[in-house]
Design an enzyme around this catalytic site. Sequence first.
Site, short mmCIF file in Angstrom:
data_model
loop_
_atom_site.label_atom_id
_atom_site.label_comp_id
_atom_site.label_asym_id
_atom_site.label_seq_id
_atom_site.Cartn_x
_atom_site.Cartn_y
_atom_site.Cartn_z
N HIS A 335 0.80 -1.23 0.00
CA HIS A 335 0.00 0.00 0.00
C HIS A 335 0.83 1.26 0.00
CE1 HIS A 335 -3.95 -1.90 0.98
NE2 HIS A 335 -3.16 -2.83 1.52
N LYS A 523 -8.23 13.64 4.52
CA LYS A 523 -7.34 12.48 4.47
C LYS A 523 -6.33 12.66 5.59
CE LYS A 523 -6.32 13.76 0.15
NZ LYS A 523 -6.51 12.49 -0.56
N ARG A 524 -5.53 11.62 5.85
CA ARG A 524 -4.50 11.80 6.86
C ARG A 524 -3.56 12.94 6.48
NH1 ARG A 524 -4.09 8.11 11.30
NH2 ARG A 524 -2.08 9.10 11.66
N LYS A 529 0.93 14.34 0.81
CA LYS A 529 -0.44 14.65 0.41
C LYS A 529 -0.63 16.15 0.18
CE LYS A 529 -2.37 10.67 2.94
NZ LYS A 529 -3.01 9.80 1.95
N THR A 631 -8.59 6.47 -1.93
CA THR A 631 -9.93 5.92 -2.06
C THR A 631 -10.96 7.01 -1.80
OG1 THR A 631 -9.61 5.11 0.20
CG2 THR A 631 -9.49 3.48 -1.56
N LYS A 635 -14.79 8.19 -3.49
CA LYS A 635 -16.01 8.54 -2.75
C LYS A 635 -16.52 9.90 -3.21
CE LYS A 635 -14.03 5.85 0.95
NZ LYS A 635 -13.09 5.90 2.09
C1 26W Z 1 4.33 1.25 9.78
C2 26W Z 1 3.41 2.37 9.85
C3 26W Z 1 2.43 2.36 8.75
C4 26W Z 1 1.10 2.10 9.01
C5 26W Z 1 0.17 2.08 8.00
C6 26W Z 1 2.82 2.62 7.48
C7 26W Z 1 1.91 2.60 6.46
C8 26W Z 1 0.59 2.33 6.71
C9 26W Z 1 -0.43 2.26 5.60
C10 26W Z 1 0.16 1.44 4.46
C11 26W Z 1 -0.85 3.59 5.14
C12 26W Z 1 -2.06 3.57 4.25
O1 26W Z 1 -3.17 3.63 4.73
N1 26W Z 1 -1.86 3.54 2.94
C13 26W Z 1 -2.93 3.84 2.02
O2 26W Z 1 -3.58 2.66 1.60
C14 26W Z 1 -4.72 2.97 0.81
C15 26W Z 1 -5.44 1.69 0.51
O3 26W Z 1 -4.72 0.93 -0.40
C16 26W Z 1 -4.32 3.73 -0.44
O4 26W Z 1 -5.48 4.11 -1.12
C17 26W Z 1 -3.50 4.97 -0.09
O5 26W Z 1 -3.02 5.59 -1.26
C18 26W Z 1 -2.36 4.59 0.82
O6 26W Z 1 -1.69 5.74 1.27
#
Ligand code: 26W
Length: 793
Positions: A335, A523-524, A529, A631, A635
């Site tokens: 992701h 979004k976060r 971003k 995503t 929406k």
């Molecule tokens: C290790 C810390 C950590 C925790 C969570 C690193 C990364 C994450 C996730 C991978 C972050 C995340 O939510 N990524 C998002 O995933 C979505 C679903 O596939 C994508 O639509 C977003 O572009 C992506 O940033």
Amino acid sequence: MKNSKELLKTKIENQVEILFNKSLDEANALEIYQGLSNVLLETISKDWLKTRKRYETEKQAFYFSAEFLMGRALGNNLINLGLDKEVKEVLEEIGFDLNSVEAAEEDAGLGNGGLGRLAACFMDSLVTLNLPGQGYGIKYKNGIFKQKIVDGFQVETPETWLKYGDVWTISRPSEEVVVEFGDGKVRAVPYDMPVIGYGTKNVNTLRLWKAKSINELNLKAFNDQKYDEALKEVNRAEDISRILYPNDSTNEGKKLRLKQQYFFTSASLQDIIRKFKNIHGTDFKKLPEFVSIQLNDTHPVIAIPELMRILCDVEGLLWKEAWAIVEKTFAYTNHTILSEALEKWWIGLYEEVVPRIFQITERIHFQFLDLLEKKYPKDRARRERMSIIQGDLIHMAWLAIYGSFATNGVAALHTDILKHIELKEWYELFPERFLNKTNGITQRRWLLEANPELSKLITELIGDKWITDFSQMKNLEKYATDKRVINRFLEIKSEKKKQLAQFIEETQGIKVNPESIFDIQIKRLHEYKRQLLNIFHILDLYYRLKKNPTMKIHPVTYIFGAKSAPGYMRAKGTIRLINEVAQIINNDVEIKDMIKVVFMENYNVSSAQFLFPAADISEQISTAGKEASGTGNMKFMINGALTFGTLDGANVEIVEEAGVENNYIFGLKVGEIEELKKKGYNPKTPYKEIEGLKRVVDSLIDGSLDDEGTGLYKELYDSLLKGASWHEPDQYFVLEDFEDFRKTQEKINKEFTDRETWGKKAWINISNGGKFSSDRTIDEYAKEIWKITSQKI
Ligand code: 26W
């Protein structure tokens, strides 16, 4: 005979009586919510059981995820069960409004952002497609923190979704398992949440594990009146499922986090293996014929050595036999390509927390080195780059690709970048393992539930098949030139904006003009971003309006919603900056409400359901190449907002489907960024040369703005112009993209006033949203990765 409404009322009455010993006229909204939820549980319980039995003998897919950002359950479940109208009427009869009953429910905020919400949308699609699948995760006591804005700063407070009990999960103590760590054992108790499909009787399961200690109390310490000591073991165990890590940008390598990962993957695998043995005995060669496990990012990747442990140590298979099974069982989704987010564990910590798993991981590592040596005998550098254990770090993404049969990205562009840049060497080694699965969202929550007004219009025009077959949306396109339809759409949009305006006034105390353009970025908060780019432009617009009060623009309301990781100083600085700029602009009488800036506190799934339907403009402005998919962009699209964005992630596919001419694309493209980097990018050039930009950037340090001595703004300023030990100045090209951003905003502002053309563009977006249903995504996973088929009860 009672009619069904009377029956329903009696059932609610009974539940409220059992749970609270109150009559309906004494109950409050929360109590009605709980009583009603129990009635629904009762309604589905037989079908839930039936579904479970039906799936037992079929091939199943298990979605391992550290996060499930489910949001509220009641409203969605009512709609999926087709009971929403009836319940609304019954509640009215007893003096309650369904919306306020629904609002009594706390969000299940067991996720950070996109990855967690994707898992939740997938659960909805799986069951609606009658697919034998199940989610496995952690029952965090505290989900994503509640965000308070105090003096413009983000302050985190604990989230307590379970404080009034927990109506939507049932515990199954008879199925608990034990998970063993280096420092002792822990019990894992399963809690099952029913996942109710739309227009089907199937009910799937999301199984969340809660950690419990083996012994309730240390009796000796208790008798010695050492109460802290007596509870030590209890806390050590229960800490594991206490809190969701609020970090979605940098990998922290914390011990408790590793414990969480091992805890839920080990428990889930034990559960799967036990059930497999019940049906198939110990013929483990058959495991991949009946079980596919999807690893949602690297967080559950420790499942790979854990399955090796179970098969070898517990079930007595040979290493080789076990590996052949493991390799065919797991699939991995990537992701993110941000290197700071890729999980790597320090071997010392890993060995301490899970000593046996460390040995197994090492053996996998050596086995892989052998393979690399055969394949690339002369390329030592490559072997080192691809090594699972590098120095004293274990590279979880490498373990994932090696230990699974499929690796997928989450949008076409993202998968291309993985195959040809980030994971190039891995793609060369295992070309057949790489696939794309463009993300999707469930139209049931994000259109049917969030926007009943638009849903009604759609159904009137094309029937209701779109609810479970989103490709039907294409049938709407012929109405793009029908003025009556477009006007009705515009009226609905305006109604949704009024509703949001009211919500903003109630929650934020800010009055906004529903006639203004609603330009929304939710979004976060992350540098890539580029919320900073957005607020810079707003500040520039403000300065221009101040200088030239006769400047004509259509009023705009800029809305932000974002949580920052608690320790991410630049993100926190950006939140403070947005809030300060909002204060200045909103209180400046000279601006005469031409622009308003709103920062929505505590953005979450339930406020998202208000926000998406009310947007005119969807801000998707990440640095090209950095947003894996996005995503939220989908929406917005299906609710008739136009995308204002870069060619990044799924934006590329959105404009492919709906036409660039119906959206606003700006900024550097992936290739252009590569080139610019090669040439050498100097942000001082746009800083000096682009009119107005210096004024905006300098506001961070020249006293125009005030961060109360925190140094947050100076840090932002330096990140753009000075860089840091770990990055070049302006690594996300905020300054380089500023001019095109502004030009495109100007275009939007002009074109918005041609309501008919705008409405038509929005309508074409809605009509071409079909691809972005998570039903389509899940269908692809089911057919191409999991090989599971629909099993309707
Ligand atoms: C290790 C810390 C950590 C925790 C969570 C690193 C990364 C994450 C996730 C991978 C972050 C995340 O939510 N990524 C998002 O995933 C979505 C679903 O596939 C994508 O639509 C977003 O572009 C992506 O940033």
